[in-house]
Design an enzyme around this catalytic site. Structure first.
Site, PDB file in Angstrom:
ATOM      1  N   THR A 115      -6.132 -21.852 -16.481  1.00 35.52           N
ATOM      2  CA  THR A 115      -4.692 -21.599 -16.392  1.00 35.52           C
ATOM      3  C   THR A 115      -3.987 -22.092 -17.652  1.00 35.52           C
ATOM      4  O   THR A 115      -3.109 -21.417 -18.191  1.00 35.52           O
ATOM      5  CB  THR A 115      -4.132 -22.280 -15.129  1.00 35.52           C
ATOM      6  OG1 THR A 115      -4.767 -21.681 -13.988  1.00 35.52           O
ATOM      7  CG2 THR A 115      -2.632 -22.123 -15.017  1.00 35.52           C
ATOM      8  N   TYR A 126      -3.624 -11.577  -6.194  1.00 35.78           N
ATOM      9  CA  TYR A 126      -2.419 -10.742  -6.053  1.00 35.78           C
ATOM     10  C   TYR A 126      -1.942 -10.691  -4.601  1.00 35.78           C
ATOM     11  O   TYR A 126      -0.794 -10.999  -4.308  1.00 35.78           O
ATOM     12  CB  TYR A 126      -2.648  -9.324  -6.570  1.00 35.78           C
ATOM     13  CG  TYR A 126      -1.400  -8.466  -6.391  1.00 35.78           C
ATOM     14  CD1 TYR A 126      -0.277  -8.670  -7.192  1.00 35.78           C
ATOM     15  CD2 TYR A 126      -1.327  -7.502  -5.395  1.00 35.78           C
ATOM     16  CE1 TYR A 126       0.881  -7.935  -7.016  1.00 35.78           C
ATOM     17  CE2 TYR A 126      -0.166  -6.754  -5.222  1.00 35.78           C
ATOM     18  CZ  TYR A 126       0.933  -6.965  -6.026  1.00 35.78           C
ATOM     19  OH  TYR A 126       2.076  -6.248  -5.840  1.00 35.78           O
ATOM     20  N   TYR A 149     -12.074 -22.208  -7.953  1.00 38.92           N
ATOM     21  CA  TYR A 149     -10.868 -22.690  -8.627  1.00 38.92           C
ATOM     22  C   TYR A 149      -9.700 -22.685  -7.634  1.00 38.92           C
ATOM     23  O   TYR A 149      -9.132 -21.653  -7.328  1.00 38.92           O
ATOM     24  CB  TYR A 149     -10.572 -21.776  -9.823  1.00 38.92           C
ATOM     25  CG  TYR A 149      -9.499 -22.275 -10.769  1.00 38.92           C
ATOM     26  CD1 TYR A 149      -8.821 -23.466 -10.553  1.00 38.92           C
ATOM     27  CD2 TYR A 149      -9.174 -21.540 -11.903  1.00 38.92           C
ATOM     28  CE1 TYR A 149      -7.846 -23.903 -11.426  1.00 38.92           C
ATOM     29  CE2 TYR A 149      -8.200 -21.972 -12.785  1.00 38.92           C
ATOM     30  CZ  TYR A 149      -7.542 -23.153 -12.537  1.00 38.92           C
ATOM     31  OH  TYR A 149      -6.564 -23.585 -13.410  1.00 38.92           O
ATOM     32  N   LYS A 188     -12.855 -26.829  -8.684  1.00 37.23           N
ATOM     33  CA  LYS A 188     -11.806 -27.563  -9.383  1.00 37.23           C
ATOM     34  C   LYS A 188     -10.609 -27.604  -8.457  1.00 37.23           C
ATOM     35  O   LYS A 188     -10.123 -26.535  -8.029  1.00 37.23           O
ATOM     36  CB  LYS A 188     -11.412 -26.868 -10.690  1.00 37.23           C
ATOM     37  CG  LYS A 188     -10.219 -27.567 -11.365  1.00 37.23           C
ATOM     38  CD  LYS A 188      -9.628 -26.799 -12.521  1.00 37.23           C
ATOM     39  CE  LYS A 188      -8.399 -27.542 -13.044  1.00 37.23           C
ATOM     40  NZ  LYS A 188      -7.678 -26.800 -14.083  1.00 37.23           N
TER      41      LYS A 188
END
Lengths: 303, 303
Positions: B48, B111, B141, B171
């Site tokens: 990110t 999305y 993630y 993560k």
């Protein structure tokens, strides 16, 4: 102010997939043709209802090419081209223009949240400059419940002012009548479509361009008819039926439900497949929905 | 239970872009090399913090190829490969494996919102089956503040159970210590990295794998050192400094702020550029941040 030849019902066509969740292009093109034959004024392939954002850039370009090569006129196609990555958006938009599509429906970049209007303005400016084509006609795709990132009135105004020939309309899927009303009042001549079936008549009366809505995948004729005859005496009655039809399955995820209704109408269970992360609707649930919506007499079996 | 050779500090490397917001590959590779030279145990290109989701599939594959061709060892690379489209995720993941990357950091499809655990499970199962490679090591993630879609404990457990050799870690960027603690307690041996600088020491003490965090882009040495020496007497003091350093600019959007800090450290204003929808941080604001963080003595000027 703007130049938006697109008016009426633009259907965000469902994307047929096979049992391995790969695009079933033949079934998809057949569905697209049927929607147009039933009176839809155009199509928005790769809208939210199309599971667009579950298909890769390569799949989307390949499918759109096949649709146009199959003879579906591109002038009335407004494919979704907005991705989270600016450069993917540019690629899909250029490809749509190369095929002759009359417009594109563009999501804002939707991964990063809490971005500013200035950042979104620069993102759209960059896409427009990179595409660099006078034929480009963008319809902004405002769908905050899903994309989380949306268009404020200020941002819309800035984009229209900077790119009056390019930013020609918007689809409002906020579901908020006050928002759509504010847009219609603030920007006369702007091509504002509603994404909500229930707001169609009200928006047309205020100068709206029409509707881009999910349920038109199964009742294209009735929705197109309301777009064509909204000044007639039975417009309220038409709207009431469409609204009731939609509300009947409001508790279900729309894409799997609509696919099962298409499967029912076509007597073709293959239409029930979806791509993950969506889950197919069970046939028993689908039967319940169908039993209820039959009462409205709006559905028609494809020939 | 799992097989996760990746431990310590994996930096979600900032992506350098030029003034036209195109990838500046030379500057990016230089930054990646510096992070490793400073002691980072590995890199997560396209996290990110890397503005990953603003770069196209083509840009991402091209850049990663160049990074490996430049001699950065792929065994300690864990590139982000999760996209909103299942088939884009497959493409990026296969490409990472072809280059020899030791693992991948995989966002869920982000999305569509309000998707179910079952739908997410099927999405990951489909990616794993399609990639079809025993070498695949996936780190999930979890970053609900941005992706909005995340991983419940039940979903993690289902994935580990179904794919014990493949789904080897996660993560956690929820920022929620209770969530990370629950994961560490529930799945001993699972490679759980924290995305929060401030939770590093606490997580290491509970068996955490290390950290994948934004601020390590500017203080890689000190963060790597805490990963290496967390059982030492000064671990609390190290953590306190890192936490204070990060909190100093907590009110700023992290990516533009970190890029300006790199620009300052390298005396290279080109590092300040970002890709829309992000906005660059002004130099005046950057100077304010730098004036404050200098006090911690953690930063080092690249040679």
């Amino acid at each position: 102010m703007s130049d938006h030849p697109m008016q009426g019902l633009y259907v965000p066509a469902l994307t047929a997939v096979d049992r391995d969740s790969n695009p079933d292009v033949a079934r998809w093109i057949e569905h697209c043709r049927w929607l147009l034959a039933e009176g839809a004024h155009g199509l928005c392939p790769f809208g939210t209802t199309s599971e667009a954002n579950s298909f890769s850039i390569d799949e989307r370009t390949d499918m759109l090419t096949q649709l146009v090569e199959a003879g579906v006129g591109p002038a009335n196609l407004m494919p979704g081209t907005g991705c989270s990555a600016l450069t993917d958006t540019v690629r899909l938009t250029r490809h749509a223009l190369d095929l002759g599509c009359g417009g594109v429906l563009m999501l804002p970049p939707f991964y990063y949240k809490a971005v500013t209007d200035e950042g979104l303005f620069r993102s759209f400016a960059e896409v427009i400059e990179r595409v660099g084509d006078d034929r480009l006609r963008i319809y902004l795709y405002h769908i905050p419940p899903v994309a989380q990132v949306g268009f404020s009135l200020n941002l819309i105004e800035r984009l229209i002012t900077a790119y009056p020939k390019t930013v020609v309309g918007l689809k409002d899927s906020s579901g908020d009548w006050n928002n759509l009303k504010a847009i219609l009042n603030a920007f006369p001549g702007f091509g504002a479509f509603t994404g909500s079936e229930k707001l169609l008549l009200d928006s047309l009366r205020l100068g709206g361009a029409g509707s881009i809505n999910a349920v038109a995948n199964v009742i294209p004729g009735p929705v197109a008819r309301l777009c064509d005859t909204w000044q007639g005496d039975d417009a309220e009655a038409q709207q009431a039926k469409i609204t009731a039809f939609r509300e009947t399955f409001a508790d279900y995820a729309p894409v799997p439900a609509l696919k099962q209704i298409v499967a029912y109408l076509r007597n073709d269970p293959e239409w029930g497949h979806v791509r993950p992360p969506f889950l197919p609707l069970g046939e028993a649930e689908a039967a319940k929905i169908v039993a209820k919506i039959e009462q409205y007499g709006l559905m028609k079996t494809p020939a």
